[in-house]
Write a protein that holds these residues in place. Structure first.
Motif, PDB file in Angstrom:
ATOM      1  N   SER A 119      11.144 -19.888  35.492  1.00  7.71           N
ATOM      2  CA  SER A 119      11.281 -19.923  36.944  1.00  7.71           C
ATOM      3  C   SER A 119      10.848 -21.256  37.545  1.00  7.71           C
ATOM      4  O   SER A 119      11.278 -21.600  38.656  1.00  7.71           O
ATOM      5  CB  SER A 119      10.476 -18.783  37.575  1.00  7.71           C
ATOM      6  N   ASP A 158       9.646 -17.246  30.732  1.00  7.08           N
ATOM      7  CA  ASP A 158       9.609 -17.500  32.174  1.00  7.08           C
ATOM      8  C   ASP A 158      10.023 -18.940  32.456  1.00  7.08           C
ATOM      9  O   ASP A 158       9.249 -19.876  32.281  1.00  7.08           O
ATOM     10  CB  ASP A 158       8.203 -17.240  32.718  1.00  7.08           C
ATOM     11  N   ASP A 200       4.101 -17.102  29.634  1.00  8.48           N
ATOM     12  CA  ASP A 200       5.251 -16.344  29.145  1.00  8.48           C
ATOM     13  C   ASP A 200       6.348 -17.297  28.676  1.00  8.48           C
ATOM     14  O   ASP A 200       6.896 -18.063  29.480  1.00  8.48           O
ATOM     15  CB  ASP A 200       5.774 -15.457  30.278  1.00  8.48           C
TER      16      ASP A 200
END
Length: 221
Positions: A153, A151, A148
């Motif tokens: 994170s 993303d 993704d």
């Protein structure tokens, strides 16, 4: 002051909203370009030369890097992919069994892939700055990202406010001068290019050479 080799990646997203580029902001306490919005990137590490690549750089890009760079083109390309992974959590790689020392790629079972990188620009930091780099700028399409692209994170905390910035609005950010120059080269490279076409190589790679007593601007053919 020594000049360190460095690699930077412009990740370009092209969709029906128009082109955008991934950027983040350096910390206010950073020694180099504090509080500026920049592309992911950083210095080449000694271990980058030992990292196996799933696919090599495009031969023309490799040749241009090899003309003058003190390090191997593979080490510079590996540094670009490693810095992208560390600072954004985004991975560019191919499934494979070759061991990779980078946690993100190893966990995902990916071998770093240099094939999507297009050599776009080179610049050496002028004298008098707190740090100096021989920076090689690459551009790659966001379609090369495994996973993704929104993303972040797994990103480290070196860059904050990571986000995709429309090219039409990017100059509203607080940018270093060289970043503005590189963005202009990117805009020229993709001018009129359909979103479904692969990124082309530039005819030449602009080079801001600040090694000597006077700055020199030339082209790497």
């Amino acid at each position: 002051m020594p000049i360190r080799d460095a690699a930077t990646v412009l990740v370009l997203r092209r969709d029906d909203k128009g082109p955008s580029v991934l950027m983040g902001m350096r910390g206010a306490a950073a020694a180099f370009m504090p509080s500026k919005f920049v592309f992911p990137g950083g210095a080449v590490d000694p271990g980058d030369a030992q990292v196996a690549l799933a696919r090599p750089l495009d031969p023309v890009c490799r040749h241009r890097l090899q003309l003058e760079a003190g390090l191997s083109p593979e080490a510079i390309a590996a540094a670009a992919l490693r810095e992208l992974a560390e600072e954004t959590g985004l991975l560019i790689g191919q499934p494979g069994s070759a061991p990779c020392p980078w946690p993100g790629h190893a966990a995902a079972g990916l071998v770093p892939d240099a094939a999507p990188l297009v050599y776009l620009f080179r610049a050496i930091t002028p004298p008098g700055r707190p740090r100096r780099f021989d920076a090689h700028f690459f551009v790659t399409d966001a379609t090369a990202i495994a996973g993704d692209p929104d993303d972040f994170s797994a990103a480290c905390d070196e860059l904050s406010h990571l986000h995709w910035v429309p090219l039409a609005q990017v100059r509203q950010l607080d940018l270093p001068f060289i970043t503005e120059v590189v963005l202009a080269e990117l805009a020229e490279l993709i001018d009129g290019l359909p979103a479904d076409r692969p990124l082309p190589r530039p005819d030449t790679v602009p080079f801001f050479d600040n090694r000597g007593p006077a700055p020199v601007f030339r082209q790497i053919a």
